[in-house]
Motif scaffolding. Structure first.
Motif, PDB file in Angstrom:
ATOM      1  N   PHE A 348      37.055  34.489  10.618  1.00 25.88           N
ATOM      2  CA  PHE A 348      36.772  33.456  11.554  1.00 25.88           C
ATOM      3  C   PHE A 348      36.683  32.197  10.763  1.00 25.88           C
ATOM      4  CE2 PHE A 348      34.353  36.726  14.118  1.00 25.88           C
ATOM      5  CZ  PHE A 348      35.068  36.477  15.316  1.00 25.88           C
ATOM      6  N   LEU A 349      37.075  30.908  11.634  1.00 26.83           N
ATOM      7  CA  LEU A 349      37.139  29.955  10.957  1.00 26.83           C
ATOM      8  C   LEU A 349      35.925  29.223  10.527  1.00 26.83           C
ATOM      9  CD1 LEU A 349      38.923  28.359  14.139  1.00 26.83           C
ATOM     10  CD2 LEU A 349      40.141  28.793  12.069  1.00 26.83           C
ATOM     11  N   ALA A 350      36.136  28.738   9.276  1.00 29.57           N
ATOM     12  CA  ALA A 350      34.748  27.952   8.424  1.00 29.57           C
ATOM     13  C   ALA A 350      34.833  26.764   9.291  1.00 29.57           C
ATOM     14  CB  ALA A 350      35.088  27.661   7.228  1.00 29.57           C
ATOM     15  N   SER A 351      35.812  25.961   9.696  1.00 32.77           N
ATOM     16  CA  SER A 351      35.943  24.761  10.489  1.00 32.77           C
ATOM     17  C   SER A 351      37.106  24.470  11.121  1.00 32.77           C
ATOM     18  CB  SER A 351      35.529  23.638   9.477  1.00 32.77           C
ATOM     19  OG  SER A 351      36.763  23.446   8.573  1.00 32.77           O
ATOM     20  N   GLY A 352      37.148  23.457  11.832  1.00 32.04           N
ATOM     21  CA  GLY A 352      38.352  23.033  12.543  1.00 32.04           C
ATOM     22  C   GLY A 352      38.464  21.786  13.223  1.00 32.04           C
ATOM     23  N   ILE A 353      39.550  21.199  13.708  1.00 36.04           N
ATOM     24  CA  ILE A 353      39.471  20.073  14.462  1.00 36.04           C
ATOM     25  C   ILE A 353      39.757  20.416  15.870  1.00 36.04           C
ATOM     26  CG2 ILE A 353      40.573  18.005  14.768  1.00 36.04           C
ATOM     27  CD1 ILE A 353      41.294  17.947  11.675  1.00 36.04           C
ATOM     28  N   MET A 359      34.829  20.077  13.316  1.00 40.48           N
ATOM     29  CA  MET A 359      33.472  20.916  13.534  1.00 40.48           C
ATOM     30  C   MET A 359      33.445  22.083  12.945  1.00 40.48           C
ATOM     31  SD  MET A 359      33.762  21.271  17.721  1.00 40.48           S
ATOM     32  CE  MET A 359      34.451  19.457  17.898  1.00 40.48           C
ATOM     33  N   ASP A 360      32.476  22.807  12.511  1.00 44.04           N
ATOM     34  CA  ASP A 360      32.288  24.082  12.028  1.00 44.04           C
ATOM     35  C   ASP A 360      32.766  25.023  13.113  1.00 44.04           C
ATOM     36  OD1 ASP A 360      29.676  25.556  13.225  1.00 44.04           O
ATOM     37  OD2 ASP A 360      29.179  23.477  12.498  1.00 44.04           O
ATOM     38  N   GLY A 361      32.961  26.349  12.454  1.00 47.10           N
ATOM     39  CA  GLY A 361      33.726  27.401  13.232  1.00 47.10           C
ATOM     40  C   GLY A 361      32.793  27.846  14.321  1.00 47.10           C
ATOM     41  N   ARG A 362      31.409  27.770  14.050  1.00 44.09           N
ATOM     42  CA  ARG A 362      30.652  28.471  14.909  1.00 44.09           C
ATOM     43  C   ARG A 362      30.396  27.516  16.127  1.00 44.09           C
ATOM     44  NH1 ARG A 362      26.344  31.651  13.342  1.00 44.09           N
ATOM     45  NH2 ARG A 362      24.830  31.895  14.872  1.00 44.09           N
ATOM     46  N   THR A 363      30.209  26.176  15.832  1.00 41.48           N
ATOM     47  CA  THR A 363      30.193  25.207  17.141  1.00 41.48           C
ATOM     48  C   THR A 363      31.653  25.346  17.969  1.00 41.48           C
ATOM     49  OG1 THR A 363      29.202  23.687  15.609  1.00 41.48           O
ATOM     50  CG2 THR A 363      29.977  22.660  17.727  1.00 41.48           C
ATOM     51  N   LEU A 364      32.655  25.497  17.141  1.00 43.74           N
ATOM     52  CA  LEU A 364      33.949  25.880  17.822  1.00 43.74           C
ATOM     53  C   LEU A 364      33.917  26.827  18.676  1.00 43.74           C
ATOM     54  CD1 LEU A 364      36.798  24.964  15.173  1.00 43.74           C
ATOM     55  CD2 LEU A 364      36.632  23.925  17.421  1.00 43.74           C
ATOM     56  N   THR A 373      43.193  28.408  14.921  1.00 45.15           N
ATOM     57  CA  THR A 373      43.808  27.193  14.829  1.00 45.15           C
ATOM     58  C   THR A 373      45.294  27.356  14.393  1.00 45.15           C
ATOM     59  OG1 THR A 373      43.105  26.877  12.623  1.00 45.15           O
ATOM     60  CG2 THR A 373      41.636  26.008  14.061  1.00 45.15           C
ATOM     61  N   PHE A 374      45.914  26.170  14.636  1.00 44.62           N
ATOM     62  CA  PHE A 374      47.283  25.778  14.276  1.00 44.62           C
ATOM     63  C   PHE A 374      47.219  24.506  13.173  1.00 44.62           C
ATOM     64  CE2 PHE A 374      50.174  27.083  18.032  1.00 44.62           C
ATOM     65  CZ  PHE A 374      49.905  28.626  17.653  1.00 44.62           C
ATOM     66  N   ASN A 375      47.384  24.883  12.028  1.00 42.70           N
ATOM     67  CA  ASN A 375      47.437  23.592  10.976  1.00 42.70           C
ATOM     68  C   ASN A 375      46.061  22.993  10.836  1.00 42.70           C
ATOM     69  OD1 ASN A 375      49.950  24.418  10.269  1.00 42.70           O
ATOM     70  ND2 ASN A 375      50.932  22.414  11.197  1.00 42.70           N
ATOM     71  N   GLY A 376      44.808  24.065  11.098  1.00 38.86           N
ATOM     72  CA  GLY A 376      43.390  23.571  11.232  1.00 38.86           C
ATOM     73  C   GLY A 376      43.097  22.796  12.440  1.00 38.86           C
ATOM     74  N   ILE A 377      43.998  22.883  13.430  1.00 43.19           N
ATOM     75  CA  ILE A 377      43.565  22.220  14.644  1.00 43.19           C
ATOM     76  C   ILE A 377      43.767  23.253  15.910  1.00 43.19           C
ATOM     77  CG2 ILE A 377      44.265  20.503  16.420  1.00 43.19           C
ATOM     78  CD1 ILE A 377      45.890  18.901  14.172  1.00 43.19           C
ATOM     79  N   ALA A 378      42.439  23.245  16.723  1.00 40.68           N
ATOM     80  CA  ALA A 378      42.219  24.064  17.861  1.00 40.68           C
ATOM     81  C   ALA A 378      42.768  23.500  18.892  1.00 40.68           C
ATOM     82  CB  ALA A 378      40.896  24.542  17.706  1.00 40.68           C
ATOM     83  N   GLY A 379      43.628  24.011  19.808  1.00 35.52           N
ATOM     84  CA  GLY A 379      43.897  23.446  21.178  1.00 35.52           C
ATOM     85  C   GLY A 379      45.020  22.237  21.036  1.00 35.52           C
ATOM     86  N   HIS A 468      53.402  27.619  21.586  1.00 31.99           N
ATOM     87  CA  HIS A 468      52.055  28.448  21.679  1.00 31.99           C
ATOM     88  C   HIS A 468      52.080  29.984  21.380  1.00 31.99           C
ATOM     89  CE1 HIS A 468      52.453  30.134  25.805  1.00 31.99           C
ATOM     90  NE2 HIS A 468      53.214  29.006  26.090  1.00 31.99           N
ATOM     91  N   CYS A 469      50.911  30.448  21.315  1.00 35.23           N
ATOM     92  CA  CYS A 469      50.809  32.223  21.314  1.00 35.23           C
ATOM     93  C   CYS A 469      50.930  32.578  22.558  1.00 35.23           C
ATOM     94  CB  CYS A 469      49.635  32.409  20.501  1.00 35.23           C
ATOM     95  SG  CYS A 469      49.765  34.513  20.328  1.00 35.23           S
ATOM     96  N   HIS A 470      51.789  33.539  22.971  1.00 31.67           N
ATOM     97  CA  HIS A 470      51.926  34.037  24.411  1.00 31.67           C
ATOM     98  C   HIS A 470      51.033  35.070  24.512  1.00 31.67           C
ATOM     99  CE1 HIS A 470      53.588  34.062  28.244  1.00 31.67           C
ATOM    100  NE2 HIS A 470      54.524  33.153  27.961  1.00 31.67           N
ATOM    101  N   MET A 471      50.001  35.456  23.504  1.00 30.91           N
ATOM    102  CA  MET A 471      49.029  36.304  23.898  1.00 30.91           C
ATOM    103  C   MET A 471      47.898  35.305  24.470  1.00 30.91           C
ATOM    104  SD  MET A 471      50.079  38.026  20.891  1.00 30.91           S
ATOM    105  CE  MET A 471      50.665  39.819  20.650  1.00 30.91           C
ATOM    106  N   LEU A 472      47.866  35.432  25.740  1.00 33.04           N
ATOM    107  CA  LEU A 472      47.339  34.210  26.465  1.00 33.04           C
ATOM    108  C   LEU A 472      45.868  33.879  26.351  1.00 33.04           C
ATOM    109  CD1 LEU A 472      49.032  35.375  29.803  1.00 33.04           C
ATOM    110  CD2 LEU A 472      49.622  33.643  28.211  1.00 33.04           C
ATOM    111  N   GLU A 473      45.088  34.719  25.682  1.00 29.15           N
ATOM    112  CA  GLU A 473      43.808  34.734  25.389  1.00 29.15           C
ATOM    113  C   GLU A 473      43.857  33.764  24.136  1.00 29.15           C
ATOM    114  OE1 GLU A 473      44.894  37.583  26.484  1.00 29.15           O
ATOM    115  OE2 GLU A 473      43.769  37.381  28.440  1.00 29.15           O
ATOM    116  N   HIS A 474      44.876  34.121  23.245  1.00 32.12           N
ATOM    117  CA  HIS A 474      44.856  33.288  21.830  1.00 32.12           C
ATOM    118  C   HIS A 474      45.171  31.717  22.377  1.00 32.12           C
ATOM    119  CE1 HIS A 474      45.832  37.068  19.448  1.00 32.12           C
ATOM    120  NE2 HIS A 474      44.627  37.191  19.768  1.00 32.12           N
ATOM    121  N   GLN A 475      46.004  31.559  23.251  1.00 32.20           N
ATOM    122  CA  GLN A 475      46.689  30.189  23.528  1.00 32.20           C
ATOM    123  C   GLN A 475      45.299  29.576  24.161  1.00 32.20           C
ATOM    124  OE1 GLN A 475      49.050  30.165  26.858  1.00 32.20           O
ATOM    125  NE2 GLN A 475      49.242  27.794  26.891  1.00 32.20           N
TER     126      GLN A 475
END
Ligand code: C2O
Ligand code: CU
Length: 486
Positions: A348-353, A359-364, A373-379, A468-475
């Protein structure tokens, strides 16, 4: 050719279903289509009495087969009769950016009751498909997808029959009800994605396709599942792989274990049928470790006259499309980028943008449903992963630091795979053999856990393109970014 009728049945059925709706008449002459997205019922399970409520193109699952010709314009007038906004993305077509169908990026989502005309000239022949690019994880799982064939890579006499085989897994109970409660389930999103319990080929529990002894058949396998990586083989036959993701590859025999097809990928196979009338060649799917019989090629006594013609004896390959060659010198001059994938269950992510905010992984996860994340960025980020000059040769290292496989798809372009490396059980880095993919141009590549895949492309299609990832839930939960060709 009589066997072309196999496809016409589909469009006639579509015609019939649209006639039920006087407000909307189908005109499928030439390469001009009208297409709806709407609620419908489908018979997906073995018991014909059990019906499933689906969302479908022209009320069909899969949607009607659309056929275009390489280099000729195709026009699709689309109307959204759902009560959710949608779009259509033409997966794998090196399309004009404005027609790419990405909601919020290349066009606004098409609202309920609204229509949109897609118009493009496919530069490549081959096997492609279409699907929504808005809430894809829900809309595809409910049945919105179809095959788009672009003709022009073979001559009519090359094959006696040509069958798309669209594979999907459904999460459904034995009453035929799609499991809606688990849409958006964070457990699925953090793991492999939404895996189904029922496999259909062309929307049927057991597809049966007629073939004749001595015939040469083209099968176009398409994986439209949200997340399931599939593996197909044919009992007692030695098919040749002739195309991947729509682009021809040098014909190569498929080993007995079969061919792996990740979500969104396609594989075209050539099968020379040998059998007695009444024989059933099983279409076998083995991704779960079990030998699942998903359908049959049924040998009838029809026999082609061209059976003994010399050109029948060997197949030299589909006519290749003209994709830009990727020269080493150009790669040395062009950009190099890394895309590091992180997150998911067990890491699980410790943090991400997210939306520019750290923000921390839990809030994300809890507040924004972002788990990867891709390079630390979610979405989607404000800035692209990279900007390329039109015609620039670009190299990207896709680095999977998660414990899950991913099927990475890039819009508007096809790419070469330069290398694959991973970790063995002792944690040492090993370089893997590219196999069929060494000769391929792909639009979607599968990465194993902890694997790094280096790809290269000539960024020759101007516009803003998703990656993007084509596992649609990951996307949906973080694995999507974009690049720009200027
Ligand atoms: Cu098949 Cu971005 O999609
Ligand atoms: Cu993924």
């Amino acid at each position: 050719m009589p066997n072309r009728r196999v496809f016409l049945v589909g469009s006639t059925a579509a015609l019939a279903s649209s006639l039920v709706m006087p407000s909307y008449v189908k005109a499928d002459t030439g390469t001009r289509y009208r297409l709806t997205a709407e609620r419908a019922t489908a018979t997906l399970l073995e018991d014909p009495a059990v019906k499933t409520d689906v969302w479908a193109y022209d009320r069909l699952v899969p949607g009607p087969l659309l056929r275009a010709r390489k280099g000729e314009e195709i026009v699709i007038e689309f109307i959204n009769l759902l009560d959710q906004p949608t779009t259509i993305h033409w997966h794998g077509i090196r399309i004009d950016n404005a027609m790419d169908g990405v909601a919020g990026m290349t066009q606004p989502a098409i609202m309920p009751g609204e229509s949109f005309t897609y118009r493009f000239t496919p530069p490549d022949a081959g096997t492609y498909w279409y699907h929504p690019h808005n809430r894809s994880w829900e809309q595809l799982a409910r049945g919105l997808y179809g095959t788009l064939i672009v003709d022009g890579d073979s001559d009519p006499e090359d094959f006696d029959r040509d069958y798309p085989i669209v594979a999907d897994d459904w999460r459904i109970d034995d009453q035929g009800l799609i499991d809606e409660a688990s849409f958006g389930n964070l457990g699925d999103w953090a793991h492999a994605g939404r895996l189904g319990n029922e496999l259909t080929l062309n929307g049927k529990a057991y597809e049966r396709l007629e073939v004749g002894d001595g015939e040469r058949i083209r099968l176009r396998l398409v994986n439209t599942a949200n997340a399931r990586i599939m593996r197909f083989a044919l009992s007692g036959q030695k098919p040749l792989l002739i195309a991947l993701d729509g682009q021809s590859v040098p014909p190569a025999e498929i080993e007995d274990e079969g061919i792996v097809i990740a979500p969104a990928q396609r594989a075209d196979l050539l099968v020379d049928i040998r059998g007695e009338p009444g024989d059933e060649i099983e279409i076998i799917e083995t991704s779960s470790g079990n030998r699942l019989v998903a359908g049959y090629l049924v040998v009838s006594n029809s026999k082609t006259l061209s059976n003994s013609a010399p050109e029948r004896q060997s197949f030299t390959g589909l006519k290749p499309n003209s994709l830009p060659a990727i020269e080493n010198e150009a790669l040395d001059r062009g950009g190099r980028y890394d895309l590091v994938m992180s997150g998911g269950a067990m890491r699980f992510l410790a943090s991400g943008i997210y939306k520019g905010e750290e923000m921390d992984g839990r809030t994300l996860a809890q507040t924004h449903q972002q788990l990867w994340t891709f390079n630390g960025i979610a979405g989607m980020a404000d800035e692209p992963l990279f900007k390329a000059q039109e015609g620039e040769a670009v190299r990207i290292r896709l680095i999977n630091e998660t414990l899950w496989p991913h099927a990475i798809h890039l819009h508007g372009h096809h790419f070469r795979i330069l290398s694959r490396s991973g970790l063995d059980s002792a944690g040492n880095s090993v370089v893997s053999d590219l196999g069929h993919e060494s000769q391929a141009f792909r639009d979607t590549v599968l990465l194993a856990r902890n694997e790094t895949v280096e790809i290269a492309l000539v960024a020759d299609n101007p516009g803003k393109w998703m990656l993007h990832c084509h596992m649609l839930e990951h996307q949906a939960s973080g694995m999507g970014t974009w690049f720009e060709v200027v």
